[in-house]
Design a protein around this motif. Structure first.
Motif, mmCIF file in Angstrom:
data_model
loop_
_atom_site.group_PDB
_atom_site.id
_atom_site.type_symbol
_atom_site.label_atom_id
_atom_site.label_comp_id
_atom_site.label_asym_id
_atom_site.label_seq_id
_atom_site.Cartn_x
_atom_site.Cartn_y
_atom_site.Cartn_z
ATOM 1 N N SER B 218 0.732 -1.373 0.095
ATOM 2 C CA SER B 218 -0.013 -0.008 -0.092
ATOM 3 C C SER B 218 0.828 1.381 0.017
ATOM 4 O O SER B 218 0.801 2.074 1.138
ATOM 5 C CB SER B 218 -0.916 -0.029 1.146
ATOM 6 O OG SER B 218 -0.220 -0.211 2.507
ATOM 7 N N PRO B 219 1.724 1.368 -1.140
ATOM 8 C CA PRO B 219 2.546 2.544 -0.914
ATOM 9 C C PRO B 219 1.918 4.032 -1.502
ATOM 10 O O PRO B 219 2.153 4.859 -1.585
ATOM 11 C CB PRO B 219 3.499 2.176 -2.314
ATOM 12 C CG PRO B 219 2.632 1.337 -3.374
ATOM 13 C CD PRO B 219 1.749 0.734 -2.271
ATOM 14 N N GLY B 220 0.680 3.944 -1.663
ATOM 15 C CA GLY B 220 -0.427 5.104 -2.271
ATOM 16 C C GLY B 220 -0.240 6.095 -1.252
ATOM 17 O O GLY B 220 -0.271 5.986 -0.045
ATOM 18 N N GLU B 221 -0.289 7.369 -1.607
ATOM 19 C CA GLU B 221 -0.547 8.399 -0.538
ATOM 20 C C GLU B 221 -1.624 8.560 0.492
ATOM 21 O O GLU B 221 -1.178 8.738 1.568
ATOM 22 C CB GLU B 221 -0.583 9.893 -1.537
ATOM 23 C CG GLU B 221 -0.695 10.848 -0.796
ATOM 24 C CD GLU B 221 0.330 11.763 -0.209
ATOM 25 O OE1 GLU B 221 0.439 12.237 0.920
ATOM 26 O OE2 GLU B 221 1.730 11.376 -0.643
ATOM 27 N N GLU B 222 -2.724 8.000 -0.006
ATOM 28 C CA GLU B 222 -3.725 7.966 1.061
ATOM 29 C C GLU B 222 -3.398 6.757 2.129
ATOM 30 O O GLU B 222 -4.127 6.933 3.344
ATOM 31 C CB GLU B 222 -5.179 7.784 0.335
ATOM 32 C CG GLU B 222 -5.663 8.769 -0.658
ATOM 33 C CD GLU B 222 -5.637 9.957 0.309
ATOM 34 O OE1 GLU B 222 -6.400 9.962 1.286
ATOM 35 O OE2 GLU B 222 -4.886 11.223 -0.153
ATOM 36 N N THR B 223 -2.898 5.758 1.712
ATOM 37 C CA THR B 223 -2.813 4.783 2.705
ATOM 38 C C THR B 223 -1.071 4.539 3.476
ATOM 39 O O THR B 223 -1.218 3.462 4.127
ATOM 40 C CB THR B 223 -3.001 3.297 2.195
ATOM 41 O OG1 THR B 223 -2.128 3.049 1.003
ATOM 42 C CG2 THR B 223 -4.592 3.116 1.851
ATOM 43 N N ARG B 224 -0.338 5.464 3.320
ATOM 44 C CA ARG B 224 0.796 5.453 3.899
ATOM 45 C C ARG B 224 1.011 5.584 5.367
ATOM 46 O O ARG B 224 0.181 6.167 5.834
ATOM 47 C CB ARG B 224 1.750 6.735 3.219
ATOM 48 C CG ARG B 224 2.814 6.311 2.467
ATOM 49 C CD ARG B 224 3.506 7.564 1.840
ATOM 50 N NE ARG B 224 3.298 7.611 0.238
ATOM 51 C CZ ARG B 224 3.741 8.321 -0.500
ATOM 52 N NH1 ARG B 224 4.321 9.673 0.124
ATOM 53 N NH2 ARG B 224 3.671 8.384 -1.725
ATOM 54 N N THR B 225 1.730 4.532 5.682
ATOM 55 C CA THR B 225 2.049 4.622 7.250
ATOM 56 C C THR B 225 3.086 5.652 7.493
ATOM 57 O O THR B 225 3.606 6.108 6.700
ATOM 58 C CB THR B 225 2.452 2.920 7.969
ATOM 59 O OG1 THR B 225 3.572 2.890 7.103
ATOM 60 C CG2 THR B 225 1.256 2.093 7.496
ATOM 61 N N VAL B 226 3.183 5.830 9.025
ATOM 62 C CA VAL B 226 4.106 6.846 9.406
ATOM 63 C C VAL B 226 5.700 6.297 8.954
ATOM 64 O O VAL B 226 6.533 7.151 8.297
ATOM 65 C CB VAL B 226 4.170 6.796 10.826
ATOM 66 C CG1 VAL B 226 5.376 7.719 11.257
ATOM 67 C CG2 VAL B 226 3.022 7.294 11.551
ATOM 68 N N THR B 227 6.038 5.088 9.153
ATOM 69 C CA THR B 227 7.200 4.559 8.768
ATOM 70 C C THR B 227 7.488 4.736 7.188
ATOM 71 O O THR B 227 8.687 5.290 6.858
ATOM 72 C CB THR B 227 7.270 3.195 9.018
ATOM 73 O OG1 THR B 227 7.079 2.962 10.238
ATOM 74 C CG2 THR B 227 8.705 2.441 8.717
#
Lengths: 310, 277
Positions: B218-227
């Protein structure tokens, strides 16, 4: 605890209710992908159709110079990573745990909390922090080394082929020393006081109590830490190296490990296209490497340790 | 030997030295994140006072990164995975230890296999699976993977614990006419509370800190995690030192606060029970 309900022929739905959800999620999202990866490693794309090729992919991986060079380079680097963790991380962890487990040590809780702190932070954060600190641009490390009178030994370690892998490994050790430390610490606390008392009555001093009584008693934990280090080294090392050195694991592949190699093979980079089947082959090779390690641990190390204990 | 003041001093000397080694890099980053670029380079160890003080870095982070969103994503993924791991793990462990049924031992072994075999090895097939399910670039994909990844160790620890718990309470609950479901939720769940902390810690840290699966699934802008967000942000702003330092501090602080609040339970959880030699 299974005494209460007689196992009748009636289908007991509540057992399904308890066991099925975990089994289902685990099977679909952990076991199936690994099995499917093993299957994919036996296939290749021929004229846009998936064809069974037997162990051809493995032959390619181990013999074609383009693949074999990368594979053995990554493998060799992983071995070096493992050796350094075993020689530095785990002894330091054991020493810290031994000191922390001294009865009535003042401030033990505070020290423990501090030592474990880096372990909690994301590898990405830790990686960038050390990249800045070791950077010749910022100059904080050379300044410190000058102050200590060893300034002439400074080098941009992360950027040099000869030292990059070791530098990355030391960062990883700095971060993760907390985990083996806690495992050792827990094991040391579990040694019964009577055993230690008996040793003291026998006239052993603190030093020899540690080597002759405590260490043999926590050998199973040493084995556990060993195998955890082995598994983590082959899979988890990706995060730090990708952060610090990028997908190409530079300079000149000197920090390439199985994780980064697998990532590049699967997704491709620059001119090379991603290859699902070769990616699966690298992953499966890694699977067998880990399987060998785990077998050695389960049938060799652990069994011998248990006999030693008994 | 223990009452000897000299060796006691040596011991504290070693401990303080190591504490400095563990803390100094983090403090250095935090201090410099409040300085101007000039201050960072001219005087890295000085406190951010007077003309050195600057919040430019934080302004760039606010302007160019979507960190509240990343934090929300990480929090959502971690919490939902954690609840699933704890609940489903405890249910499975209860089912395995409480009832005798055909294939019980084998199923138990199968479920803890994942401790030794990292789920990352299945990434190739996992991505194909999520593409088929239409779940790429969703937080759901991450939750499913992390739950599958966390279950083995959770089941292992819960099983070990439940084996040591006496069956009497459950039997008396049965005599009182409680259903098997209510026995689990009303008797067993409260019983295992002490190990829940342990399992939570073991499961939570790798989820929050993971880079591999967010990067791939999930590299998309909307699903990015903090890490992943930090990794991408810093990748773009390598020359803007104030922004990089501020982003790192922003990533450290919430973990630090949680740690300070929970460190007692957390460390007690790790050292008690679970990992007995």
């Amino acid at each position: 605890m299974s005494h209460s309900i007689p196992s009748g022929s009636r289908w007991r739905w509540y057992i399904v209710f308890f066991v099925a959800p975990a089994t289902l999620i685990y099977t679909v999202f952990a076991i199936y992908p690994i099995v499917e990866s093993l299957r994919l490693s036996l296939f290749a794309e021929r004229d846009a159709v998936e064809a069974f090729v037997g162990i051809d992919n493995y032959k390619k991986l181990f013999t074609e110079p383009y693949w074999a060079d990368q594979f053995w380079n990554a493998f060799k680097n992983n071995v070096w990573l493992f050796v350094l963790h075993m020689l530095i991380q785990n002894p330091v962890a054991l020493a810290l745990a031994a000191i922390l487990s001294i009865p009535n040590l003042r401030g033990a809780a505070t020290y423990r909390t501090i030592f474990f702190l880096p372990t909690l932070l994301s590898v990405v954060v830790i990686g960038f922090i050390w990249q800045l600190i070791l950077s010749p641009l910022w100059g904080i490390t050379p300044a410190f080394m000058n102050f200590m009178g060893v300034g002439k030994f400074f080098a941009p370690w992360l950027g040099l082929e000869s030292s990059a892998l070791t530098a990355v490994t030391l960062i990883s050790i700095w971060q993760y020393v907390g985990i083996p430390m806690m495992l050792f610490y827990a094991a040391l606390l579990n040694i019964p006081e009577e055993t230690l008392e008996a040793a003291r009555i026998d006239g052993l001093n603190g030093w020899s109590i540690f080597w002759k009584v405590k260490l043999p008693l926590i050998l199973p934990t040493l084995g556990l830490v060993g195998i955890l280090t082995y598994i983590g080294n082959f899979t988890a090392s990706f995060d730090l190296i990708y952060t610090l050195q990028g997908g190409l694991a530079g300079p000149n592949g000197s920090t390439d490990v199985m994780g980064t190699f697998m990532f590049r093979t699967f997704f491709g980079f620059q001119a090379q296209l991603g290859d699902v089947n070769m990616g699966a082959t690298v992953a499966s090779s890694l699977f067998f490497i880990i399987l060998i390690g785990v077998s050695v641990y389960l049938f060799g190390v652990q069994r011998r340790l248990q006999r030693y204990q008994a | 030997m223990r009452s000897n003041p000299l060796s006691s001093m040596a011991i504290h000397g070693v401990l303080i030295l190591y504490s400095a080694l563990a803390l100094f890099p983090l403090l250095l980053i935090a201090i410099n994140s409040f300085k101007s670029k000039k201050g960072i380079f001219r005087d890295p160890t000085a406190l951010p006072l007077g003309e050195l003080y600057s919040t430019k870095g934080y302004q760039s982070v606010l302007a160019n990164g979507d960190f509240p969103l990343y934090f929300g994503n990480s929090l959502t993924v971690t919490l939902i995975s954690l609840v699933l791991i704890l609940l489903l793990g405890a249910m499975a462990a209860h089912g395995l230890t409480e009832y005798r049924f055909k294939g019980n031992g084998l199923l138990g072994l199968y479920l803890i296999l994942g401790i030794m075999v990292p789920i990352r090895l299945g990434t190739v097939a996992l991505l194909e699976l999520f593409v088929k399910l239409g779940l790429t670039n969703t937080l759901t994909a991450l939750v499913l993977v992390y739950t599958a990844q966390g279950l083995p160790i959770a089941i292992f620890i819960f099983t070990e614990f439940l084996k040591s718990v006496s069956g009497e309470i459950k039997d008396s609950a049965r005599i009182d006419g409680l259903s098997e479901y209510r026995i689990f939720f009303e008797v067993v769940l409260p019983l295992i509370r002490p190990v829940i902390a342990t399992v939570a810690v073991f499961s939570m840290i790798p989820i929050w800190n993971d880079l591999w699966f967010p990067l791939i699934l999930s590299p998309g802008e909307e699903t990015r995690t903090v890490t992943l967000g930090i990794q991408q942000f810093i990748g773009q702003y390598t020359v803007n030192w104030s922004a990089v330092l501020a982003a790192l501090t922003v990533a450290i602080v919430p973990v630090l606060i949680m740690y300070v609040i929970f460190s007692k339970q957390l460390i007690r959880g790790i050292t008690a029970g679970a990992v007995k030699g």
